[in-house]
Write a protein that holds these residues in place. Structure first.
Motif: not given
Length: 293
Positions: A52-56, A58-59
Motif C-alpha cells: 500500500g505504498k503508492f499513496d507516496q 504525491s510526496d
C-alpha cells in the motif's frame, strides 16, 4: 536489517543467473532482456500494491522524478549489454567481470556521495581486478589486447564490462536520491522506463520472429530466472534505500559464488587451476572490500 535484506537478495540473484543462462542458450538476448524486465516490473508493482505504498506518489519531488528517469534510462542499456554478455560467455568469467561493479560503485560513491575509500577497499579492488584476469583463459586474455574486440567472438567481454559500468551509474543515481519514498514505488516507475526502452530496442532490432523460435523449455527457464531476479531486485533496492551503496553492492556481487558453483553442476563449466586461484582471490577481495566499509 538492510544487511539481511542484501544477503537474501544475493541468494535470489545467484540462482536467477543460472536459470537465465540456461534459458538464453537457445533464445535471443533481446527477447530475454525485455521479458525478464517485464517480470521485474510486475514484481515491483505487486510489492508496492501489497504494501500500500503508492499513496507516496504525491510526496515525490522533482529530484526523485529526475533520478527515476536518469537511472531508468541508464539501467535499460545496462540490461541490454548484460544479456548479450551472459549469452556469449561462461557464467564464471561473466560474473567476474560483473564484479567490477564494486570498483566502479566505490569510485562513483566517493565522488558524488562522499563515501570514504579505505585502504582495505583499495587492496580489495586490486584483488578483484587480478582475480578477474586470472579467471580468464588464454583466448579471452588475448581478446583484451585486441583493439578490434568489438568485432571478435569475445566481444561479450566488452558487453559485460559496459553492463557493469552502467549498472553502477544507475545504482549510484538511485542512492543519491535521499527522498523517503518506498523503493518499490520508485522502482516501479524506473522499470516502466526500462521496460518501455527495452521493448523499443527489441522492435527496432526487428526481433519479433525470434519469439516463435524459443522452445517451451527455454521459456520456462527464462521466466523462472526472471521471477528469481524480480525477488532479488526488489530486495536489493530496498537495501540500497536503507544502507550504504558500496557495501550492498559488495554483498550483492557475492551471488557470483552461488552462480559459479551451480554453473559447474548444471552447465558443466570448468576453471583451470589459475582460474580457481583467481576465483579465490576475487572472493577474498570482495570480502576485504566489505570489511573495509
Amino acid at each position: 536489517m538492510w544487511l539481511t535484506i542484501a544477503v537474501i537478495s544475493t541468494l535470489f540473484i545467484g540462482v536467477s543467473t543460472i536459470l537465465s543462462k540456461i534459458g538464453i542458450k537457445d533464445a535471443d538476448a533481446y527477447v530475454t532482456g525485455a521479458v525478464t524486465n517485464s517480470v521485474l516490473l510486475l514484481a515491483f508493482v505487486g510489492t508496492a500494491l501489497f504494501t500500500g505504498k503508492f499513496d507516496q506518489i504525491s510526496d515525490m519531488g522533482m529530484w526523485t522524478w529526475i533520478s527515476i528517469a536518469a537511472s531508468g534510462a541508464v539501467l535499460s542499456i545496462s540490461w541490454v549489454f548484460y544479456f548479450l554478455g551472459l549469452k556469449g560467455g561462461s557464467v564464471s568469467v561473466f560474473l567476474a567481470i560483473q564484479s567490477l561493479t564494486i570498483v566502479v560503485s566505490m569510485v562513483l560513491c566517493a565522488v558524488f556521495i562522499k563515501e570514504k575509500i579505505t585502504l582495505f577497499m583499495i587492496i580489495g579492488t586490486v584483488m578483484i581486478i587480478t582475480g578477474t584476469l586470472l579467471m580468464m583463459d588464454r583466448e579471452e586474455l588475448s581478446a583484451l589486447k585486441n583493439k578490434k574486440i568489438w568485432q571478435s567472438d569475445q566481444r561479450w567481454i566488452l558487453f559485460a564490462a559496459i553492463s557493469a559500468v552502467l549498472a553502477s551509474v544507475s545504482y549510484v543515481i538511485v542512492k543519491a536520491d535521499k527522498a523517503p519514498i518506498d523503493t518499490n514505488v520508485t522502482s516501479t516507475f524506473r522499470y516502466i522506463i526500462v521496460v518501455v526502452l527495452l521493448w523499443i530496442i527489441f522492435f527496432s532490432k526487428k526481433k519479433q520472429s525470434s519469439f516463435k523460435e524459443i522452445a517451451p523449455k527455454c521459456w520456462l527457464f527464462i521466466l523462472l530466472g526472471a521471477a528469481a531476479s524480480g525477488a532479488g531486485h526488489v530486495l536489493v533496492y530496498k537495501a540500497l534505500f536503507l544502507g550504504k551503496a558500496a557495501v550492498i553492492m559488495t554483498i550483492y556481487r557475492m551471488g557470483m559464488v552461488i552462480s559459479i558453483i551451480l554453473s559447474r553442476i548444471f552447465l558443466h563449466e570448468k576453471l583451470q587451476k589459475k582460474g580457481w586461484f583467481g576465483f579465490a582471490l576475487l572472493v577474498a577481495g570482495v570480502v576485504l572490500f566489505a570489511v573495509g566499509r
